[in-house]
Design an enzyme around this catalytic site. Structure first.
Site, PDB file in Angstrom:
ATOM      1  N   ASP A   1      50.331  37.942   8.984  1.00 14.90           N
ATOM      2  CA  ASP A   1      51.770  38.034   8.696  1.00 14.90           C
ATOM      3  C   ASP A   1      52.303  36.700   8.152  1.00 14.90           C
ATOM      4  O   ASP A   1      51.754  35.637   8.428  1.00 14.90           O
ATOM      5  CB  ASP A   1      52.505  38.417   9.992  1.00 14.90           C
ATOM      6  CG  ASP A   1      53.868  39.023   9.711  1.00 14.90           C
ATOM      7  OD1 ASP A   1      54.169  39.301   8.536  1.00 14.90           O
ATOM      8  OD2 ASP A   1      54.635  39.203  10.663  1.00 14.90           O
ATOM      9  N   GLY A   2      53.388  36.799   7.403  1.00 14.83           N
ATOM     10  CA  GLY A   2      54.081  35.600   6.925  1.00 14.83           C
ATOM     11  C   GLY A   2      53.867  35.293   5.454  1.00 14.83           C
ATOM     12  O   GLY A   2      54.335  34.260   4.968  1.00 14.83           O
ATOM     13  N   ASN A   3      53.182  36.175   4.726  1.00 16.85           N
ATOM     14  CA  ASN A   3      52.964  35.929   3.287  1.00 16.85           C
ATOM     15  C   ASN A   3      54.294  35.860   2.535  1.00 16.85           C
ATOM     16  O   ASN A   3      54.489  35.005   1.674  1.00 16.85           O
ATOM     17  CB  ASN A   3      52.130  37.048   2.658  1.00 16.85           C
ATOM     18  CG  ASN A   3      50.719  37.088   3.174  1.00 16.85           C
ATOM     19  OD1 ASN A   3      50.245  36.116   3.753  1.00 16.85           O
ATOM     20  ND2 ASN A   3      50.041  38.204   2.970  1.00 16.85           N
TER      21      ASN A   3
ATOM     22  N   HIS B   1      51.167  37.141  -1.113  1.00 16.38           N
ATOM     23  CA  HIS B   1      50.003  37.990  -0.831  1.00 16.38           C
ATOM     24  C   HIS B   1      48.763  37.473  -1.555  1.00 16.38           C
ATOM     25  O   HIS B   1      47.653  37.550  -1.027  1.00 16.38           O
ATOM     26  CB  HIS B   1      50.286  39.445  -1.236  1.00 16.38           C
ATOM     27  CG  HIS B   1      51.374  40.077  -0.422  1.00 16.38           C
ATOM     28  ND1 HIS B   1      51.447  39.960   0.950  1.00 16.38           N
ATOM     29  CD2 HIS B   1      52.457  40.820  -0.778  1.00 16.38           C
ATOM     30  CE1 HIS B   1      52.515  40.606   1.391  1.00 16.38           C
ATOM     31  NE2 HIS B   1      53.150  41.131   0.362  1.00 16.38           N
TER      32      HIS B   1
ATOM     33  N   LEU C   1      28.186  39.471   8.669  1.00 17.60           N
ATOM     34  CA  LEU C   1      29.548  39.628   9.195  1.00 17.60           C
ATOM     35  C   LEU C   1      30.045  41.020   8.819  1.00 17.60           C
ATOM     36  O   LEU C   1      29.907  41.438   7.668  1.00 17.60           O
ATOM     37  CB  LEU C   1      30.490  38.586   8.577  1.00 17.60           C
ATOM     38  CG  LEU C   1      31.941  38.678   9.063  1.00 17.60           C
ATOM     39  CD1 LEU C   1      32.151  37.854  10.333  1.00 17.60           C
ATOM     40  CD2 LEU C   1      32.919  38.205   8.007  1.00 17.60           C
TER      41      LEU C   1
ATOM     42  N   ARG D   1      54.024  41.011  18.553  1.00 18.32           N
ATOM     43  CA  ARG D   1      53.881  42.467  18.691  1.00 18.32           C
ATOM     44  C   ARG D   1      52.640  42.919  17.936  1.00 18.32           C
ATOM     45  O   ARG D   1      52.144  42.229  17.042  1.00 18.32           O
ATOM     46  CB  ARG D   1      55.131  43.201  18.217  1.00 18.32           C
ATOM     47  CG  ARG D   1      55.549  42.856  16.821  1.00 18.32           C
ATOM     48  CD  ARG D   1      56.734  43.706  16.359  1.00 18.32           C
ATOM     49  NE  ARG D   1      57.233  43.170  15.113  1.00 18.32           N
ATOM     50  CZ  ARG D   1      58.317  42.406  14.988  1.00 18.32           C
ATOM     51  NH1 ARG D   1      59.045  42.105  16.046  1.00 18.32           N
ATOM     52  NH2 ARG D   1      58.684  41.937  13.806  1.00 18.32           N
TER      53      ARG D   1
ATOM     54  N   GLU E   1      42.588  39.669  24.097  1.00 16.34           N
ATOM     55  CA  GLU E   1      43.462  38.513  24.247  1.00 16.34           C
ATOM     56  C   GLU E   1      44.314  38.418  22.987  1.00 16.34           C
ATOM     57  O   GLU E   1      43.807  38.635  21.881  1.00 16.34           O
ATOM     58  CB  GLU E   1      42.629  37.225  24.411  1.00 16.34           C
ATOM     59  CG  GLU E   1      41.829  37.176  25.689  1.00 16.34           C
ATOM     60  CD  GLU E   1      42.708  37.188  26.938  1.00 16.34           C
ATOM     61  OE1 GLU E   1      43.811  36.620  26.910  1.00 16.34           O
ATOM     62  OE2 GLU E   1      42.283  37.782  27.951  1.00 16.34           O
TER      63      GLU E   1
HETATM   64  C1  FPP Z   1      52.236  40.628   5.970  1.00 18.33           C
HETATM   65  O1  FPP Z   1      53.053  39.615   5.445  1.00 18.33           O
HETATM   66  C2  FPP Z   1      51.115  40.874   5.092  1.00 18.33           C
HETATM   67  C3  FPP Z   1      50.806  42.046   4.483  1.00 18.33           C
HETATM   68  C4  FPP Z   1      51.592  43.280   4.665  1.00 18.33           C
HETATM   69  C5  FPP Z   1      49.687  42.173   3.569  1.00 18.33           C
HETATM   70  C6  FPP Z   1      48.483  41.362   3.904  1.00 18.33           C
HETATM   71  C7  FPP Z   1      47.618  41.334   2.720  1.00 18.33           C
HETATM   72  C8  FPP Z   1      46.898  40.270   2.288  1.00 18.33           C
HETATM   73  C9  FPP Z   1      46.817  38.957   2.961  1.00 18.33           C
HETATM   74  C10 FPP Z   1      46.118  40.417   1.064  1.00 18.33           C
HETATM   75  C11 FPP Z   1      44.686  40.685   1.370  1.00 18.33           C
HETATM   76  C12 FPP Z   1      44.546  42.105   1.264  1.00 18.33           C
HETATM   77  C13 FPP Z   1      43.475  42.786   0.883  1.00 18.33           C
HETATM   78  C14 FPP Z   1      43.772  44.129   0.406  1.00 18.33           C
HETATM   79  C15 FPP Z   1      42.080  42.350   0.938  1.00 18.33           C
HETATM   80  P1  FPP Z   1      54.582  39.947   5.144  1.00 18.33           P
HETATM   81  O2  FPP Z   1      54.686  40.342   3.720  1.00 18.33           O
HETATM   82  O3  FPP Z   1      55.092  40.940   6.116  1.00 18.33           O
HETATM   83  O4  FPP Z   1      55.245  38.560   5.371  1.00 18.33           O
HETATM   84  P2  FPP Z   1      56.738  38.292   5.882  1.00 18.33           P
HETATM   85  O5  FPP Z   1      56.811  38.767   7.303  1.00 18.33           O
HETATM   86  O6  FPP Z   1      56.867  36.805   5.782  1.00 18.33           O
HETATM   87  O7  FPP Z   1      57.648  39.029   4.957  1.00 18.33           O
END
Ligand code: FPP
Length: 246
Positions: free
Chosen positions: A26-28, A43, A137, A196, A209
């Site tokens: 999360d956090g992208n 992302h 892996l 969560r 954990e």
């Molecule tokens: C949550 O951050 C992240 C996602 C919903 C997507 C995660 C996907 C990647 C890291 C790309 C790699 C993926 C593949 C398909 C290999 P958010 O957008 O909810 O961040 P925010 O809470 O800051 O808005």
């Protein structure tokens, strides 16, 4: 697997290293926003980070990594972002399958295929088939994944197969989950500061954990992973039992 291949980077007994780590990346979006960039740039940065974390997992002797890449709820994001996430997965398969294969990564998909565009479904199946014998892996990619949907899908299959309700137990039920035959995650990491599960591995995380860090996913590096593992190693896992005597 893994452990004997890599130098042990921790001063920890092997049983203190989690076998299976699951990550809510999360956090992208916030990472991108802080830089005045579009969410998709976050992302993409998150995808680059995934590459680094995969390598760190191999180095640390982790056997299974499960990542939450796209949830059943993520369809409700703006269409442009949904399309972007679909094309990120497609590009990862197109450009990185060979190198993941060379690293000994076994790619598995967990989630529903229905709903994913047929062309991408085909690529996902190809990636899974191509890497199925690798054992350095296991990478479970949760894509169009929801924990409740997974439990429902398991129930549907069990009912269709006509299993005897009186003999159904947890062990049998878990064989119908997408993650089978992987063991449950030992450690669930959530970046981006929330506490969560967001419908991730609801059944499997019963005794995991949980580690939450405010660091946004694109910045969660090898050192941060090391910190999470050290914290995990300090925890006492009781699985509902009383503490062990010293
Ligand atoms: C949550 O951050 C992240 C996602 C919903 C997507 C995660 C996907 C990647 C890291 C790309 C790699 C993926 C593949 C398909 C290999 P958010 O957008 O909810 O961040 P925010 O809470 O800051 O808005």
């Amino acid at each position: 697997m893994g452990q004997e291949m890599s130098e042990q980077p921790f001063d920890l007994p092997p049983e203190k290293i989690p076998r299976h780590v699951a990550i809510i990346m999360d956090g992208n979006g916030r990472w991108a926003q802080q830089r005045g960039l579009p969410r998709l740039a976050g992302h993409r940065a998150g995808t680059d980070n995934l590459r680094r974390i995969l390598e760190a997992c191999v180095e640390f002797g982790i056997e299974i990594l499960t990542i939450y890449a796209f949830s059943t709820e993520n369809w409700n994001r703006p269409p442009r972002e949904v399309r972007g996430l679909m094309s990120i997965l497609e590009r990862v398969i197109d450009r990185e399958l060979e190198s993941l294969h060379a690293q000994g990564v076994q790619i598995r998909h967990i989630g529903r295929m229905e709903g994913i565009e047929p062309r991408l479904q085909k690529k996902i199946r190809k990636a899974v088939e191509y890497t199925k014998d690798n054992d350095r892996l296991i990478l479970n990619v949760a894509f169009n994944y929801g924990g409740r949907a997974e439990i429902l899908d398991a129930c549907r299959r069990i009912m269709k197969e006509g299993l005897d309700p009186d003999t159904l137990d947890e062990e049998t039920f878990s064989r119908y989950l997408y993650t089978y035959p992987c063991p449950d995650p030992d450690l669930v990491i959530r970046t981006g500061g929330e506490y969560r599960l967001s419908n991730f591995l609801l059944w499997q995380a019963a005794y995991s954990e949980i580690y939450s860090t405010p660091t946004f996913w694109p910045d969660f590096d090898k050192e941060e992973l090391r910190k999470a593992i050290l914290e995990y190693a300090r925890r006492e896992r009781r699985f509902g039992r009383v503490p062990q005597k010293a």
